[in-house]
Design an enzyme around this catalytic site. Structure first.
Site, PDB file in Angstrom:
ATOM      1  N   ASN A   1       0.834  -1.194   0.000  1.00  0.00           N
ATOM      2  CA  ASN A   1       0.000   0.000   0.000  1.00  0.00           C
ATOM      3  C   ASN A   1       0.874   1.250   0.000  1.00  0.00           C
ATOM      4  O   ASN A   1       1.983   1.273   0.552  1.00  0.00           O
ATOM      5  CB  ASN A   1      -1.010   0.001   1.160  1.00  0.00           C
ATOM      6  CG  ASN A   1      -0.402  -0.059   2.541  1.00  0.00           C
ATOM      7  OD1 ASN A   1       0.565  -0.786   2.789  1.00  0.00           O
ATOM      8  ND2 ASN A   1      -0.974   0.696   3.461  1.00  0.00           N
TER       9      ASN A   1
ATOM     10  N   GLU B   1       0.181   5.242   0.728  1.00  0.00           N
ATOM     11  CA  GLU B   1      -0.782   6.247   1.166  1.00  0.00           C
ATOM     12  C   GLU B   1      -0.450   7.632   0.613  1.00  0.00           C
ATOM     13  O   GLU B   1       0.666   7.879   0.148  1.00  0.00           O
ATOM     14  CB  GLU B   1      -0.820   6.312   2.693  1.00  0.00           C
ATOM     15  CG  GLU B   1      -1.373   5.059   3.318  1.00  0.00           C
ATOM     16  CD  GLU B   1      -1.447   5.128   4.833  1.00  0.00           C
ATOM     17  OE1 GLU B   1      -2.076   4.228   5.399  1.00  0.00           O
ATOM     18  OE2 GLU B   1      -0.882   6.049   5.452  1.00  0.00           O
TER      19      GLU B   1
ATOM     20  N   GLU C   1      -3.125  -4.736  -2.944  1.00  0.00           N
ATOM     21  CA  GLU C   1      -3.659  -5.666  -3.932  1.00  0.00           C
ATOM     22  C   GLU C   1      -3.693  -5.028  -5.321  1.00  0.00           C
ATOM     23  O   GLU C   1      -3.284  -5.641  -6.317  1.00  0.00           O
ATOM     24  CB  GLU C   1      -5.076  -6.122  -3.545  1.00  0.00           C
ATOM     25  CG  GLU C   1      -5.147  -6.813  -2.202  1.00  0.00           C
ATOM     26  CD  GLU C   1      -5.417  -5.875  -1.022  1.00  0.00           C
ATOM     27  OE1 GLU C   1      -6.072  -6.310  -0.070  1.00  0.00           O
ATOM     28  OE2 GLU C   1      -4.961  -4.710  -1.051  1.00  0.00           O
TER      29      GLU C   1
ATOM     30  N   CYS D   1     -10.193  -4.771   0.625  1.00  0.00           N
ATOM     31  CA  CYS D   1     -11.319  -3.840   0.682  1.00  0.00           C
ATOM     32  C   CYS D   1     -12.247  -4.109  -0.508  1.00  0.00           C
ATOM     33  O   CYS D   1     -11.918  -4.892  -1.414  1.00  0.00           O
ATOM     34  CB  CYS D   1     -10.823  -2.391   0.672  1.00  0.00           C
ATOM     35  SG  CYS D   1     -10.163  -1.827  -0.925  1.00  0.00           S
TER      36      CYS D   1
END
Length: 130
Positions: free
Chosen positions: A43, A45, A56, A88
């Site tokens: 990830n 951010e 993902e 998610c």
């Protein structure tokens, strides 16, 4: 072929590269294709949260950018912050999109540190498909 535990280990390795200064929730993912190729993602951010990229989607984008033509068969997700780190909703839809009709296995670390495996159809039972 890479087994589920190795795929989860690759996802764990990828989580160490995550850029998560706002949530401190580092996630790694590893996508495995029937070609035998695998692609890691983490990830990333952004201070504007909507611009953040999940691990993902990063792994799947890496596969696309590399020119992967095979079929996605498995995707592992890992976070040291929690067991059973599930994708998610947006990532579930991405996995479904790039599964090419195959019921991809999504692998997570279970509560007892083993592999928990769910199909994308279990995680996204009424996903949008064309």
């Amino acid at each position: 072929m890479i087994d589920n535990y190795q795929l989860l280990e690759y996802a764990k390795e990828a989580s160490h590269n995550a850029y998560a200064p706002y949530s401190n929730f580092k996630v790694g993912a590893c996508a495995l294709y029937d070609s035998g190729n695998y692609y890691k993602g983490c990830n990333v951010e952004n201070s504007s949260y909507g611009l953040s990229l999940c691990a993902e989607r990063n792994a799947l984008s890496t596969a696309i950018a590399a020119g992967e033509q095979g079929k996605l068969i498995k995707l592992a997700v890992f976070s040291e912050n929690t067991k059973m780190c599930t994708p998610c909703g947006a990532c579930r839809q991405w996995i479904a999109e790039f599964s090419k009709g195959h019921n991809v296995e999504v692998i997570m670390e279970s509560q007892d540190s083993h592999c928990a495996i769910y199909s994308i159809n279990e995680l996204l039972p009424l996903g949008f498909n064309l």
